[in-house]
Design an enzyme around this catalytic site. Structure first.
Site, PDB file in Angstrom:
ATOM      1  N   TYR A 104       0.864  -1.180   0.000  1.00 26.79           N
ATOM      2  CA  TYR A 104       0.000   0.000   0.000  1.00 26.79           C
ATOM      3  C   TYR A 104       0.898   1.227   0.000  1.00 26.79           C
ATOM      4  O   TYR A 104       1.854   1.309   0.769  1.00 26.79           O
ATOM      5  CB  TYR A 104      -0.884  -0.003   1.254  1.00 26.79           C
ATOM      6  CG  TYR A 104      -1.768   1.219   1.392  1.00 26.79           C
ATOM      7  CD1 TYR A 104      -2.845   1.428   0.531  1.00 26.79           C
ATOM      8  CD2 TYR A 104      -1.525   2.166   2.382  1.00 26.79           C
ATOM      9  CE1 TYR A 104      -3.659   2.549   0.664  1.00 26.79           C
ATOM     10  CE2 TYR A 104      -2.337   3.285   2.521  1.00 26.79           C
ATOM     11  CZ  TYR A 104      -3.399   3.474   1.659  1.00 26.79           C
ATOM     12  OH  TYR A 104      -4.204   4.579   1.795  1.00 26.79           O
ATOM     13  N   ASP A 148       9.489   3.127  -0.530  1.00 22.51           N
ATOM     14  CA  ASP A 148       8.460   3.779   0.282  1.00 22.51           C
ATOM     15  C   ASP A 148       8.706   3.429   1.745  1.00 22.51           C
ATOM     16  O   ASP A 148       8.398   2.332   2.213  1.00 22.51           O
ATOM     17  CB  ASP A 148       7.070   3.301  -0.176  1.00 22.51           C
ATOM     18  CG  ASP A 148       5.953   3.962   0.624  1.00 22.51           C
ATOM     19  OD1 ASP A 148       6.257   4.724   1.562  1.00 22.51           O
ATOM     20  OD2 ASP A 148       4.773   3.690   0.321  1.00 22.51           O
ATOM     21  N   LYS A 190       4.529   9.427   8.717  1.00 18.56           N
ATOM     22  CA  LYS A 190       4.335   8.889  10.074  1.00 18.56           C
ATOM     23  C   LYS A 190       5.338   9.453  11.090  1.00 18.56           C
ATOM     24  O   LYS A 190       5.115  10.516  11.634  1.00 18.56           O
ATOM     25  CB  LYS A 190       4.362   7.365  10.024  1.00 18.56           C
ATOM     26  CG  LYS A 190       3.229   6.815   9.114  1.00 18.56           C
ATOM     27  CD  LYS A 190       3.053   5.328   9.222  1.00 18.56           C
ATOM     28  CE  LYS A 190       2.160   4.754   8.148  1.00 18.56           C
ATOM     29  NZ  LYS A 190       0.773   4.598   8.517  1.00 18.56           N
TER      30      LYS A 190
HETATM   31  N1  PLP Z   1       2.988   4.263   2.165  1.00 17.39           N
HETATM   32  C1  PLP Z   1       2.961   3.341   3.135  1.00 17.39           C
HETATM   33  C2  PLP Z   1       3.983   2.258   3.132  1.00 17.39           C
HETATM   34  C3  PLP Z   1       1.994   3.397   4.144  1.00 17.39           C
HETATM   35  O1  PLP Z   1       1.978   2.458   5.102  1.00 17.39           O
HETATM   36  C4  PLP Z   1       1.051   4.444   4.124  1.00 17.39           C
HETATM   37  C5  PLP Z   1       0.001   4.530   5.166  1.00 17.39           C
HETATM   38  O2  PLP Z   1      -0.210   3.650   5.949  1.00 17.39           O
HETATM   39  C6  PLP Z   1       1.120   5.394   3.090  1.00 17.39           C
HETATM   40  C7  PLP Z   1       2.109   5.285   2.138  1.00 17.39           C
HETATM   41  C8  PLP Z   1       0.139   6.522   3.040  1.00 17.39           C
HETATM   42  O3  PLP Z   1       0.387   7.435   4.050  1.00 17.39           O
HETATM   43  P1  PLP Z   1      -0.799   8.391   4.597  1.00 17.39           P
HETATM   44  O4  PLP Z   1      -1.799   7.508   5.266  1.00 17.39           O
HETATM   45  O5  PLP Z   1      -0.089   9.326   5.525  1.00 17.39           O
HETATM   46  O6  PLP Z   1      -1.360   9.093   3.411  1.00 17.39           O
END
Ligand code: PLP
Length: 438
Positions: A152, A247, A275
């Site tokens: 994700y 990511d 985060k």
């Molecule tokens: N990338 C990863 C690996 C994530 O775990 C998340 C959210 O859990 C995101 C991107 C998206 O971040 P946000 O929820 O701050 O938009």
């Protein structure tokens, strides 16, 4: 649900609050991962949090292993962070103009993650990943993005294809509303499938703008990269001049101070963050090689912006966070603490004869109800017993332990979890395992 009902006890107040919330909020929640669709029942309404604990509106305490889905690595409402935010608030909430705090946090990130030479702040992880792929496309002049099944990367159109987290929990990995014309530019490969990566590049190499990967996948439960997986992506991206995006929204400053890229010693072209860098305030970031980052406006023609980006409260909270994270032994202590928890849970499950397995990467963990002894693919995750997880989840929640309400999410520990909290969690798990056997 009938069989689950003896594991769930919902307070009338919680039920009522959920009903009220559902009147004007879709599904009663502002992010689907908070809904209890994956486990049944209604979400718990939280009033406050401190250290390792959440307190609900009935005053019940929970040892928390969600940590706001990652940011709370120091525990909730850490006094230093709260003080930094209070001081920042007194100076003004947002200026729409540069502050020195943005420079300080950018300098810190570049020092801690040397693959990052330039970094731009955003308001969320989604914005960071969305822009990173736009940048990869703008830099290469190509359209195709490669991602991995079960990963994700936020909810932008190009990345909501065979995605993990809430999408998996809802049982529909590709979102409605994503135009087929967008989705066709996203190729999805099985996680940890080295041959699939090579075959994909052999076929489409000249068209691939970039590859985006969770270096430890934390949105399909926890799946760690097998040896050679991240290295192969790096090699193929080098060979075909595609942009390698790691990511680290979840793994950054959690798996290790330098993120999964330090832990596994691989160097991406771009990194996305979120985060932990905001310590619980809304923030994200993307950064990487100077040559690629110079394509971003105002230096280059790839556009990205944000009214509240680099918000002073978030920057000052993040800067304060790094002071603690950079202290010697922070990550070894965090890992040791988690190891103690996972060993205790495994022993309790073994004793009760429940098929169970765990994995850990720094301060991130996975719990699997399965007799498999290797979990390295999305298929392995799909073979786990979701019904057993639901029972475990509700049994633990009733006893004051908060886990993510889905079998497709990782768990998070914090520095605030004490030996007593861990022992309490293990003791409660013993009771739940016994109940599951009954
Ligand atoms: N990338 C990863 C690996 C994530 O775990 C998340 C959210 O859990 C995101 C991107 C998206 O971040 P946000 O929820 O701050 O938009």
């Amino acid at each position: 649900l009938y069989r689950l009902s003896r594991f769930m006890s919902l307070s009338p107040k919680q039920e009522q609050l959920f009903k009220q919330a559902s009147k004007h909020i879709p599904g009663g929640v502002n992010s689907p991962v908070r809904a209890f669709n994956g486990v049944g029942g209604t979400p718990v309404f939280i009033e406050k949090a401190k250290g390792a604990y959440l307190y609900d509106v009935d005053g019940k305490r929970y040892v928390d292993y969600v940590g706001s889905w990652g940011p709370m690595i120091l525990g909730h409402a850490h006094p230093d962070i709260i003080q930094a935010v209070q001081e920042a608030a007194v100076d003004g909430l947002s200026f729409g103009a540069p502050t020195v705090h943005e420079t300080t946090l950018a300098d810190l990130i570049c020092e801690i993650m040397p693959s990052i030479e330039l970094v731009r702040m955003t308001n969320s992880g989604t914005e960071a990943t969305m822009t990173a792929i736009r940048l990869a496309r703008g830099y290469t002049g190509r359209d195709m993005i490669v991602k991995f099944e079960g990963c994700y990367h936020g909810h932008s159109d190009s990345l909501l294809v065979k995605a993990g987290s809430g999408m998996l929990t809802m049982g529909e990995p590709t979102s409605k509303g994503v135009p087929a014309d967008f989705a066709k530019h996203t190729v999805t490969l099985p996680y940890n499938d080295i041959e699939a990566v090579k075959a994909c590049f052999a076929k489409y190499g000249q068209e691939i703008a970039g590859v985006i990967v969770e270096p430890v996948a934390g949105n399909m439960n926890l799946v760690k990269p097998i040896k050679g997986f991240l290295e192969t992506i790096r090699e193929q991206c080098d060979q075909y001049k595609s942009v390698f995006i790691i990511d680290e929204v979840m793994t950054g400053f959690r798996v290790a101070l330098g993120g999964a890229q330090a832990y596994y010693n691989v160097k991406p072209d771009l990194t996305t963050l979120g985060k932990i860098i905001g310590a619980g305030l809304p923030v994200g970031a993307f950064g990487g090689k100077r040559e690629i980052m110079e394509c971003i406006a105002p230096l280059g023609g790839v556009y990205q912006a944000g009214t509240l980006s680099g918000n002073p409260l978030a920057m000052r909270a993040g800067i304060k966070m790094f002071e603690t994270l950079r202290q010697p032994n922070f990550y070894t202590d965090l890992s040791a603490k988690l190891d103690q928890l996972l060993q205790g849970l495994q022993a309790a499950a073994d004793e009760a004869g429940i098929p169970f397995f765990t994995q850990q990467a720094g301060g991130l963990f996975g719990l699997y109800f399965t007799d498999q002894t290797e979990i390295s693919s999305f298929d392995h995750i799909l073979k786990c017993d979701i019904e057993a997880f639901r029972k475990f989840f509700h049994g633990m929640l009733n006893r004051g332990v908060n886990l993510a309400p889905s079998a497709f999410e990782a768990g998070f520990i914090s520095a605030a979890h004490s030996d007593e909290d861990i022992q309490f969690t293990i003791d409660m798990a013993k009771q739940v395992f016994a109940e599951m056997q009954a």
